[in-house]
Each structure stands twice: as structure tokens, then as C-alpha cells.
Design a protein around this motif. Structure first.
Motif, PDB file in Angstrom:
ATOM      1  N   UNK A  30     -32.602  45.804 -18.135  1.00  0.00           N
ATOM      2  CA  UNK A  30     -33.211  45.268 -19.432  1.00  0.00           C
ATOM      3  C   UNK A  30     -32.434  44.018 -19.534  1.00  0.00           C
ATOM      4  N   UNK A  31     -33.275  42.706 -20.015  1.00  0.00           N
ATOM      5  CA  UNK A  31     -32.804  41.612 -20.572  1.00  0.00           C
ATOM      6  C   UNK A  31     -32.839  41.722 -22.026  1.00  0.00           C
ATOM      7  N   UNK A  32     -31.746  41.620 -22.696  1.00  0.00           N
ATOM      8  CA  UNK A  32     -31.764  41.884 -24.089  1.00  0.00           C
ATOM      9  C   UNK A  32     -31.504  40.468 -24.961  1.00  0.00           C
ATOM     10  N   UNK A  33     -31.956  40.350 -25.943  1.00  0.00           N
ATOM     11  CA  UNK A  33     -31.667  39.138 -26.779  1.00  0.00           C
ATOM     12  C   UNK A  33     -31.605  39.351 -28.229  1.00  0.00           C
ATOM     13  N   UNK A  34     -30.854  38.689 -28.938  1.00  0.00           N
ATOM     14  CA  UNK A  34     -30.341  38.913 -30.241  1.00  0.00           C
ATOM     15  C   UNK A  34     -28.873  39.361 -30.441  1.00  0.00           C
ATOM     16  N   UNK A  35     -28.337  39.031 -31.499  1.00  0.00           N
ATOM     17  CA  UNK A  35     -27.050  39.401 -31.760  1.00  0.00           C
ATOM     18  C   UNK A  35     -26.692  40.887 -32.387  1.00  0.00           C
ATOM     19  N   UNK A  36     -27.353  40.648 -33.613  1.00  0.00           N
ATOM     20  CA  UNK A  36     -27.368  42.066 -34.598  1.00  0.00           C
ATOM     21  C   UNK A  36     -28.526  42.873 -33.992  1.00  0.00           C
ATOM     22  N   UNK A  37     -29.622  42.282 -34.304  1.00  0.00           N
ATOM     23  CA  UNK A  37     -30.789  43.299 -33.920  1.00  0.00           C
ATOM     24  C   UNK A  37     -31.443  42.864 -32.621  1.00  0.00           C
ATOM     25  N   UNK A  38     -30.798  43.595 -31.382  1.00  0.00           N
ATOM     26  CA  UNK A  38     -31.137  43.160 -30.018  1.00  0.00           C
ATOM     27  C   UNK A  38     -32.676  43.906 -29.608  1.00  0.00           C
ATOM     28  N   UNK A  39     -33.421  43.036 -28.906  1.00  0.00           N
ATOM     29  CA  UNK A  39     -34.593  43.483 -28.437  1.00  0.00           C
ATOM     30  C   UNK A  39     -34.754  43.257 -27.173  1.00  0.00           C
ATOM     31  N   UNK A  40     -35.468  44.147 -26.287  1.00  0.00           N
ATOM     32  CA  UNK A  40     -35.818  43.696 -24.746  1.00  0.00           C
ATOM     33  C   UNK A  40     -36.834  42.591 -24.699  1.00  0.00           C
ATOM     34  N   UNK A  41     -36.445  41.576 -23.989  1.00  0.00           N
ATOM     35  CA  UNK A  41     -37.516  40.507 -23.617  1.00  0.00           C
ATOM     36  C   UNK A  41     -37.794  40.446 -22.240  1.00  0.00           C
ATOM     37  N   UNK A  42     -37.221  41.372 -21.225  1.00  0.00           N
ATOM     38  CA  UNK A  42     -37.692  41.358 -20.124  1.00  0.00           C
ATOM     39  C   UNK A  42     -36.874  42.353 -19.173  1.00  0.00           C
ATOM     40  N   UNK A  43     -37.000  42.276 -17.859  1.00  0.00           N
ATOM     41  CA  UNK A  43     -36.298  43.114 -17.109  1.00  0.00           C
ATOM     42  C   UNK A  43     -36.009  42.483 -15.802  1.00  0.00           C
ATOM     43  N   UNK A  44     -34.640  42.525 -15.191  1.00  0.00           N
ATOM     44  CA  UNK A  44     -34.382  42.213 -14.093  1.00  0.00           C
ATOM     45  C   UNK A  44     -34.820  43.174 -12.971  1.00  0.00           C
ATOM     46  N   UNK A  45     -35.710  43.178 -12.057  1.00  0.00           N
ATOM     47  CA  UNK A  45     -36.367  44.176 -11.110  1.00  0.00           C
ATOM     48  C   UNK A  45     -35.321  44.266  -9.798  1.00  0.00           C
ATOM     49  N   UNK A  46     -34.455  44.693  -9.969  1.00  0.00           N
ATOM     50  CA  UNK A  46     -33.529  44.878  -8.769  1.00  0.00           C
ATOM     51  C   UNK A  46     -33.945  45.609  -7.669  1.00  0.00           C
ATOM     52  N   UNK A  47     -34.414  46.698  -7.978  1.00  0.00           N
ATOM     53  CA  UNK A  47     -35.321  47.401  -7.123  1.00  0.00           C
ATOM     54  C   UNK A  47     -36.603  47.734  -7.298  1.00  0.00           C
ATOM     55  N   UNK A  48     -37.520  47.281  -6.562  1.00  0.00           N
ATOM     56  CA  UNK A  48     -39.011  47.643  -7.378  1.00  0.00           C
ATOM     57  C   UNK A  48     -39.963  48.432  -6.276  1.00  0.00           C
ATOM     58  N   UNK A  49     -40.021  49.572  -6.532  1.00  0.00           N
ATOM     59  CA  UNK A  49     -41.314  50.413  -5.854  1.00  0.00           C
ATOM     60  C   UNK A  49     -40.666  50.320  -4.313  1.00  0.00           C
ATOM     61  N   UNK A  50     -39.768  51.166  -3.825  1.00  0.00           N
ATOM     62  CA  UNK A  50     -39.386  51.369  -2.683  1.00  0.00           C
ATOM     63  C   UNK A  50     -39.534  52.731  -2.139  1.00  0.00           C
ATOM     64  N   UNK A  51     -39.690  53.031  -0.773  1.00  0.00           N
ATOM     65  CA  UNK A  51     -39.950  54.251  -0.381  1.00  0.00           C
ATOM     66  C   UNK A  51     -39.490  54.442   1.120  1.00  0.00           C
TER      67      UNK A  51
END
Length: 348
Positions: free
Chosen positions: A30-51
Motif C-alpha cells: 500500500x501507498x499511504x499518505x498523510x502524517x496523522x491520519x494516513x490513508x491508502x492512495x494506491x498500491x505498488x503491484x510488486x507481484x500481480x496475479x502469477x501462477x
């Protein structure tokens, strides 16, 4: 035909063909933003649906550029970094469904050898203590048996019993990696993830360590996931090879099939960069140079993740993700234009 990006198995046969099975594995940070109240603003898809699957006693090589998700894949399989979704099986045991206590009981069967041979060893512990530590943690054997096992492991990896009282800083890089290998073997594992274990070593030492891996595999029946960026070394040690790009598997095939007849444009570009020892052949070869930079895994391209750099890209590539499918027997490719007549070849 397997599901998109599905496991390369014959779905009609329910028998467990693979020692390790990975099904639709994802690891997003997860990519978080904010200092006190953090919220997720995106995600780094390091591994994305592999089999994929790894058969008992074989070596599956995983290659790709830095940041493509190779190491994260290995850590997620061993549950060192819990996957975001998907399933991982060791034989018929689903690792992703185990609690911490149950996972600890399974861990002796799977181990990891890390890239940095120094940072992965405790500098305050002697070599003997480092090798015996897994046995202590698992609570197996008496002290005398542990010491006997430690001596056996030192001999197995080409070190002397006298080395047991020395400390990691007293050894060369190649010797430290042998200590890491001995520690990984302490609990008699079936499966080992080798995370670029030779990339930090001198070229002359790399061959010795790779030969050691092969000798141990023959003696102990080990199964490897061998992660590397050196294609020539992967070609030497692997039975099958998976090529990753931006968190996805682009191509998976038998080693000889993949290097003799790569079907995916990305695989072709990687192999074209491998030097050939024959000067005449090297002069006549054409290197395929990809344009642009690897996109951010936080904002992967729509459609095929490779289309922004692919010389063969067409409109469909930017709109629709290609199906990961079996183009030839045991040869899987994620490309719209790969076919049974030779795949998506980049013309010279």
C-alpha cells in the motif's frame, strides 16, 4: 486451456504434479499518505496475479530486470511476506491458509538463501552456532547430535570443522555463501528459494557455488526456485525458466525451448543481450534494444504491461491484457501475437 495467467497444468489431471504450486499470487504494497491520519492512495503491484508450479527435484529459474518482482515472489511463496491474495501449496498443504503455529511446523521443509551473504549472517555468532540455530529454534536433536549435524553440513558444503569457531567477517564472500547454504540445509528441506545467491560474488567464485548447488540437488533431491538476473547462469542451472516483467510472468518454458526459440518479445530482447563466446557469431548477432524505461509498478500500463516498450505493440495491446496460455507443449506465453508457428518474433 488454463485460465488467464493460470497455472501451467493439465486441468483434467487432479494428481499433484508439482511439489510447489502458486495460484494467482499477488503482493501489493500500500501507498499511504498523510502524517496523522494516513490513508491508502494506491498500491505498488510488486507481484500481480502469477501462477506456476515447480516439480520435485527440478530447478525453476526466474529472470527479469531489477524491480520486476522476482525476490518478492520468493518471499511471498515462503510466507516471509504474506501475499495480498492468491494461494501457495507445498505438496497438498496450503501455506496461505496456515496460522503462525502451523506455518512454523511446515517451515523446516522450505528455506531461503539470500543475496547478501554477510548481512544474512549474525556477526556476533560463530559459524557453528549459526548453522545449529535452526535446530535450536525448532527444538530438534540433543546438543551432541546438533554438533554432529553441524560438522556434517560443513563438510557437505566444502568447509572444515575448524571453521565452526570462526565468525562471518573472517570469511570470503564465497565461503559466507557456503555457510548460508549449510544453515539452509540444517533441517533437511525439500524446497529452497535461492534469491540471487551468486550476484554479489566474483565470477570465478560464482561457478563454484553454482556447481555446489547442483551437487547438493543430486545428493539430496532438492527443489530450487533460482532467482537471478544473469541469463547465462540461469540457462546453466535451470530445468525450466520463467521470465517476469513488472510483476507478471511473460513466458515460461523448458530451458532449451526458451533459449532456442523464445516466443515473447521481452524474452527475445533479454536473450539477445547475452554474449556469445564465438567472436564471429557475436559480430553477426543483432541486439534488440528496448526503448523507454520500465513503468512504475505503482502505475502499471493498461492492457499488456510490456506494450509501452514492445517493438510489436498494436492497439489491442494497450486495451486488453493478453491471455497467459500454452502456445506449444509446456511453453506458456502472455502475448497477443505468439502462435504455434514461432511466436511474436522481432524481425532483424
Amino acid at each position: 486451456m488454463p485460465e488467464p495467467n493460470g497455472p501451467p497444468t493439465a486441468t483434467a489431471d487432479p494428481a499433484p504434479e508439482y511439489l510447489v504450486r502458486v495460484e494467482h499470487l499477488k503482493k501489493h504494497f500500500p501507498i499511504m499518505r498523510g502524517i496523522v491520519w494516513q490513508r491508502q492512495v494506491g498500491a505498488v503491484k510488486a507481484v500481480d496475479d502469477i501462477s506456476f508450479g515447480i516439480r520435485a527435484g527440478e530447478t525453476l529459474g526466474v529472470v527479469g530486470e531489477s524491480g520486476c518482482g522476482k525476490s518478492t515472489t520468493g518471499r511471498a511463496i515462503l510466507q516471509l511476506q504474506p501475499p495480498s491474495s492468491g494461494r501457495v501449496f507445498l505438496d497438498e498443504v496450503e501455506l496461505t491458509g496456515l496460522n503462525e503455529s502451523a506455518l512454523r511446523r511446515v517451515r523446516p521443509r522450505m528455506q531461503m538463501i539470500f543475496q547478501d551473504s554477510y548481512d544474512s549472517l549474525n556477526p556476533r555468532h560463530s559459524v557453528g552456532r549459526i548453522i545449529m540455530e535452526p535446530m535450536v529454534v525448532q527444538g530438534i536433536m540433543e546438543e551432541a547430535d546438533r554438533r554432529s549435524r553441524m560438522a556434517e553440513l560443513l563438510d557437505l558444503v566444502g568447509l572444515n570443522l575448524n571453521h565452526a569457531v570462526r565468525y562471518p567477517h573472517e570469511f570470503s564472500g564465497g565461503q559466507r555463501q557456503r555457510i548460508n547454504i549449510a544453515r539452509a540445509l540444517a533441517l533437511n528441506p525439500d524446497f529452497i528459494v535461492c534469491d540471487e545467491p551468486i550476484s554479489a560474488l566474483d565470477v570465478s567464485i560464482q561457478a563454484q557455488v553454482v556447481n555446489l548447488f547442483e551437487d547438493l540437488q543430486r545428493k539430496l533431491g532438492l527443489t530450487y526456485l533460482f532467482i537471478a538476473h544473469d541469463l547465462s547462469m540461469v540457462q546453466h542451472i535451470s530445468d525450466r525458466v520463467a521470465v517476469m516483467y513488472l510483476g507478471k510472468v511473460m513466458e515460461l518454458a523448458d530451458r532449451d525451448d526458451l533459449f532456442d526459440d523464445p516466443l515473447h518479445p521481452y524474452t527475445q530482447s533479454l536473450i539477445s543481450a547475452v554474449p556469445v563466446p564465438d567472436p564471429k557469431l557475436e559480430r553477426n548477432r543483432r541486439r534488440i534494444t528496448l526503448q523507454g524505461e520500465v513503468p512504475s509498478p505503482a502505475r502499471p500500463p493498461r492492457g499488456c504491461v510490456f506494450h509501452t516498450r514492445c517493438p510489436l505493440a498494436q492497439e489491442i495491446c494497450s486495451e486488453q491484457a493478453p491471455e497467459y496460455r500454452e502456445v506449444l507443449p509446456e511453453h506458456f506465453v502472455a502475448c497477443h501475437f505468439a502462435d504455434r508457428k514461432g511466436g511474436s518474433k522481432i524481425s532483424v
